[in-house]
Each structure stands twice: as C-alpha cells, then as structure tokens.
Motif scaffolding. Structure first.
Motif, PDB file in Angstrom:
ATOM      1  N   THR A  29       0.721  -1.193  -0.113  1.00 14.15           N
ATOM      2  CA  THR A  29       0.099   0.013  -0.101  1.00 14.15           C
ATOM      3  C   THR A  29       0.917   1.262  -0.117  1.00 14.15           C
ATOM      4  O   THR A  29       2.101   1.296   0.770  1.00 14.15           O
ATOM      5  CB  THR A  29      -1.004  -0.029   1.328  1.00 14.15           C
ATOM      6  OG1 THR A  29      -1.540  -1.397   1.081  1.00 14.15           O
ATOM      7  CG2 THR A  29      -2.017   1.326   1.261  1.00 14.15           C
ATOM      8  N   LEU A  30       0.634   2.129  -0.822  1.00 13.64           N
ATOM      9  CA  LEU A  30       1.365   3.437  -0.827  1.00 13.64           C
ATOM     10  C   LEU A  30       0.915   4.325   0.321  1.00 13.64           C
ATOM     11  O   LEU A  30      -0.345   4.524   0.439  1.00 13.64           O
ATOM     12  CB  LEU A  30       1.167   3.909  -2.137  1.00 13.64           C
ATOM     13  CG  LEU A  30       1.940   5.459  -2.210  1.00 13.64           C
ATOM     14  CD1 LEU A  30       3.379   5.232  -2.334  1.00 13.64           C
ATOM     15  CD2 LEU A  30       1.426   6.404  -3.487  1.00 13.64           C
ATOM     16  N   VAL A  31       1.693   4.651   1.271  1.00 10.68           N
ATOM     17  CA  VAL A  31       1.345   5.620   2.368  1.00 10.68           C
ATOM     18  C   VAL A  31       2.264   6.629   2.532  1.00 10.68           C
ATOM     19  O   VAL A  31       3.526   6.485   1.945  1.00 10.68           O
ATOM     20  CB  VAL A  31       1.354   4.875   3.656  1.00 10.68           C
ATOM     21  CG1 VAL A  31       0.217   3.642   3.651  1.00 10.68           C
ATOM     22  CG2 VAL A  31       2.703   3.911   4.070  1.00 10.68           C
ATOM     23  N   PHE A  32       1.890   7.832   3.270  1.00 11.62           N
ATOM     24  CA  PHE A  32       2.752   9.066   3.589  1.00 11.62           C
ATOM     25  C   PHE A  32       3.208   8.767   4.999  1.00 11.62           C
ATOM     26  O   PHE A  32       2.222   9.087   6.119  1.00 11.62           O
ATOM     27  CB  PHE A  32       2.220  10.134   3.158  1.00 11.62           C
ATOM     28  CG  PHE A  32       3.079  11.371   3.040  1.00 11.62           C
ATOM     29  CD1 PHE A  32       3.931  11.385   2.156  1.00 11.62           C
ATOM     30  CD2 PHE A  32       2.945  12.253   3.953  1.00 11.62           C
ATOM     31  CE1 PHE A  32       4.800  12.680   2.196  1.00 11.62           C
ATOM     32  CE2 PHE A  32       3.669  13.414   4.019  1.00 11.62           C
ATOM     33  CZ  PHE A  32       4.693  13.673   3.006  1.00 11.62           C
ATOM     34  N   GLU A  33       4.329   8.703   5.390  1.00 11.29           N
ATOM     35  CA  GLU A  33       4.727   8.376   6.761  1.00 11.29           C
ATOM     36  C   GLU A  33       6.036   9.437   6.858  1.00 11.29           C
ATOM     37  O   GLU A  33       7.071   8.961   6.108  1.00 11.29           O
ATOM     38  CB  GLU A  33       4.861   7.055   7.363  1.00 11.29           C
ATOM     39  CG  GLU A  33       3.470   6.109   7.241  1.00 11.29           C
ATOM     40  CD  GLU A  33       3.993   4.929   7.809  1.00 11.29           C
ATOM     41  OE1 GLU A  33       5.049   4.359   7.948  1.00 11.29           O
ATOM     42  OE2 GLU A  33       3.087   4.166   8.305  1.00 11.29           O
ATOM     43  N   ASN A  34       6.150  10.158   7.839  1.00  8.29           N
ATOM     44  CA  ASN A  34       7.567  10.781   8.275  1.00  8.29           C
ATOM     45  C   ASN A  34       7.883  11.350   7.213  1.00  8.29           C
ATOM     46  O   ASN A  34       8.981  11.444   6.857  1.00  8.29           O
ATOM     47  CB  ASN A  34       8.460   9.850   8.845  1.00  8.29           C
ATOM     48  CG  ASN A  34       8.212   8.950   9.958  1.00  8.29           C
ATOM     49  OD1 ASN A  34       7.402   9.703  10.904  1.00  8.29           O
ATOM     50  ND2 ASN A  34       8.404   7.549   9.980  1.00  8.29           N
ATOM     51  N   GLU A  35       7.133  12.249   6.667  1.00  8.92           N
ATOM     52  CA  GLU A  35       7.405  13.364   5.149  1.00  8.92           C
ATOM     53  C   GLU A  35       7.914  12.510   3.998  1.00  8.92           C
ATOM     54  O   GLU A  35       8.563  12.899   3.433  1.00  8.92           O
ATOM     55  CB  GLU A  35       8.425  14.280   5.778  1.00  8.92           C
ATOM     56  CG  GLU A  35       8.033  15.104   7.056  1.00  8.92           C
ATOM     57  CD  GLU A  35       6.679  15.804   6.551  1.00  8.92           C
ATOM     58  OE1 GLU A  35       6.598  16.395   5.724  1.00  8.92           O
ATOM     59  OE2 GLU A  35       5.718  15.725   7.550  1.00  8.92           O
ATOM     60  N   LYS A  36       7.616  11.053   4.042  1.00 14.70           N
ATOM     61  CA  LYS A  36       7.787  10.534   2.923  1.00 14.70           C
ATOM     62  C   LYS A  36       6.964   9.592   2.393  1.00 14.70           C
ATOM     63  O   LYS A  36       6.165   9.118   3.180  1.00 14.70           O
ATOM     64  CB  LYS A  36       9.251   9.835   2.773  1.00 14.70           C
ATOM     65  CG  LYS A  36       9.381   8.961   3.973  1.00 14.70           C
ATOM     66  CD  LYS A  36      11.231   8.654   4.179  1.00 14.70           C
ATOM     67  CE  LYS A  36      11.302   7.805   5.561  1.00 14.70           C
ATOM     68  NZ  LYS A  36      12.682   7.595   5.702  1.00 14.70           N
ATOM     69  N   HIS A  46       9.959  -2.122   3.970  1.00 17.04           N
ATOM     70  CA  HIS A  46       8.938  -0.952   3.529  1.00 17.04           C
ATOM     71  C   HIS A  46       9.720  -0.019   2.847  1.00 17.04           C
ATOM     72  O   HIS A  46      10.012   1.251   3.268  1.00 17.04           O
ATOM     73  CB  HIS A  46       7.974  -0.421   4.643  1.00 17.04           C
ATOM     74  CG  HIS A  46       7.388  -1.240   5.588  1.00 17.04           C
ATOM     75  ND1 HIS A  46       6.605  -2.279   5.134  1.00 17.04           N
ATOM     76  CD2 HIS A  46       7.627  -1.610   6.896  1.00 17.04           C
ATOM     77  CE1 HIS A  46       6.198  -3.011   6.218  1.00 17.04           C
ATOM     78  NE2 HIS A  46       6.754  -2.789   6.982  1.00 17.04           N
ATOM     79  N   PRO A  47       9.945  -0.145   1.384  1.00 19.28           N
ATOM     80  CA  PRO A  47      10.852   0.621   0.786  1.00 19.28           C
ATOM     81  C   PRO A  47      10.268   2.132   0.536  1.00 19.28           C
ATOM     82  O   PRO A  47       9.036   2.320   0.463  1.00 19.28           O
ATOM     83  CB  PRO A  47      11.126  -0.048  -0.597  1.00 19.28           C
ATOM     84  CG  PRO A  47      10.536  -1.285  -0.491  1.00 19.28           C
ATOM     85  CD  PRO A  47       9.690  -1.495   0.590  1.00 19.28           C
ATOM     86  N   THR A  48      10.948   3.077   0.400  1.00 24.06           N
ATOM     87  CA  THR A  48      10.837   4.372   0.087  1.00 24.06           C
ATOM     88  C   THR A  48      10.438   4.810  -1.436  1.00 24.06           C
ATOM     89  O   THR A  48      11.215   4.206  -2.213  1.00 24.06           O
ATOM     90  CB  THR A  48      11.812   5.703   0.548  1.00 24.06           C
ATOM     91  OG1 THR A  48      12.124   5.191   1.822  1.00 24.06           O
ATOM     92  CG2 THR A  48      11.371   6.958   0.374  1.00 24.06           C
ATOM     93  N   ILE A  49       9.382   5.195  -1.755  1.00 23.55           N
ATOM     94  CA  ILE A  49       9.095   5.778  -3.160  1.00 23.55           C
ATOM     95  C   ILE A  49       9.556   7.117  -3.302  1.00 23.55           C
ATOM     96  O   ILE A  49       8.976   7.862  -2.474  1.00 23.55           O
ATOM     97  CB  ILE A  49       7.435   5.629  -3.358  1.00 23.55           C
ATOM     98  CG1 ILE A  49       7.032   4.022  -2.940  1.00 23.55           C
ATOM     99  CG2 ILE A  49       7.049   5.858  -4.743  1.00 23.55           C
ATOM    100  CD1 ILE A  49       7.504   2.710  -3.996  1.00 23.55           C
ATOM    101  N   GLN A  50      10.278   7.330  -4.124  1.00 26.81           N
ATOM    102  CA  GLN A  50      11.118   8.638  -4.502  1.00 26.81           C
ATOM    103  C   GLN A  50       9.890   9.607  -5.117  1.00 26.81           C
ATOM    104  O   GLN A  50       9.132   8.896  -5.803  1.00 26.81           O
ATOM    105  CB  GLN A  50      12.111   8.483  -5.236  1.00 26.81           C
ATOM    106  CG  GLN A  50      13.549   7.640  -4.649  1.00 26.81           C
ATOM    107  CD  GLN A  50      14.468   7.676  -5.616  1.00 26.81           C
ATOM    108  OE1 GLN A  50      14.539   8.582  -6.915  1.00 26.81           O
ATOM    109  NE2 GLN A  50      15.464   6.853  -5.255  1.00 26.81           N
ATOM    110  N   ASP A  51       9.965  10.852  -4.584  1.00 24.34           N
ATOM    111  CA  ASP A  51       8.997  11.909  -5.165  1.00 24.34           C
ATOM    112  C   ASP A  51       8.854  11.636  -6.885  1.00 24.34           C
ATOM    113  O   ASP A  51       7.901  11.953  -7.224  1.00 24.34           O
ATOM    114  CB  ASP A  51       9.412  13.158  -4.689  1.00 24.34           C
ATOM    115  CG  ASP A  51       8.805  12.964  -3.117  1.00 24.34           C
ATOM    116  OD1 ASP A  51       8.202  12.433  -2.748  1.00 24.34           O
ATOM    117  OD2 ASP A  51       9.366  14.162  -2.453  1.00 24.34           O
ATOM    118  N   ASN A  52      10.059  11.714  -7.474  1.00 19.74           N
ATOM    119  CA  ASN A  52      10.111  11.661  -8.856  1.00 19.74           C
ATOM    120  C   ASN A  52       9.526  10.546  -9.429  1.00 19.74           C
ATOM    121  O   ASN A  52       9.617  10.212 -10.719  1.00 19.74           O
ATOM    122  CB  ASN A  52      11.453  11.759  -9.327  1.00 19.74           C
ATOM    123  CG  ASN A  52      12.581  11.026  -9.032  1.00 19.74           C
ATOM    124  OD1 ASN A  52      12.348  10.045  -8.112  1.00 19.74           O
ATOM    125  ND2 ASN A  52      13.639  10.813  -9.591  1.00 19.74           N
TER     126      ASN A  52
END
Length: 98
Positions: A29-36, A46-52
C-alpha cells in the motif's frame, strides 16, 4: 493523490546474468509517513518511493487483475540487475524472488 492509501503492485524490471529481462511483483500500500512516501508491505522492508517516481503510478489494468491481485494501482520501475549484489536493487531493500 489518488493512489495514496490504496493497494499498489510494484513491478520491478531487471536483467539476468544472461542479459534476459526478468520481472518481480510485490504487493503493498502506498502511504505517507514521516514526510516520505512508503511502499508498506505486510512484512518489512518498506521501501521509500521517491517523489520523482510518483508520476509513474498508474491505475491497475482490468486485463491484468488476475496477475496483479487486488492492486488498485501499479508502479513499474527498472532496477538494473536482479542480482543481490547490484547496489541499486539491494539498496531498495527487497529480495529478488527465486
């Protein structure tokens, strides 16, 4: 963002040692946590999805529903090599399926 807090199928494309294309599918699931943005899975990592990458998230195709499970959206990325020693893939934190 339409895909936030929705089920996401992450498709990672890589090359084998023989130079052939290979693909791995991960569900989360795509979530927004801790400003990322995070690809939250049932188990770590739980990999970070880069903004770009966010613009690459697309609604899941009904024709691929059987393959994608219950994913509502997809994100397709190229990671280079599927070998664990490859730094781009290993830094992402997922293991290539055997």
């Amino acid at each position: 963002m339409e895909s936030l807090n929705k089920k996401l199928a992450l498709l990672l494309w890589a090359q084998t040692e023989q130079g052939e294309d290979d693909v791995a599918l991960f569900h989360g699931t795509l979530v927004f946590e801790n400003e990322k943005y995070i690809f939250k899975r049932s188990e770590p990592p739980h990999p970070t999805i880069q903004d770009n990458w966010l613009h690459r998230i697309q609604p899941a195709s009904p024709e691929l529903a059987e393959v994608l499970g219950d994913a509502e959206f997809t994100l397709s990325l190229t990671v280079g090599s599927c070998e664990e020693s490859d730094s781009v893939f290993s830094n992402f934190g997922l293991k290539w399926p055997q």
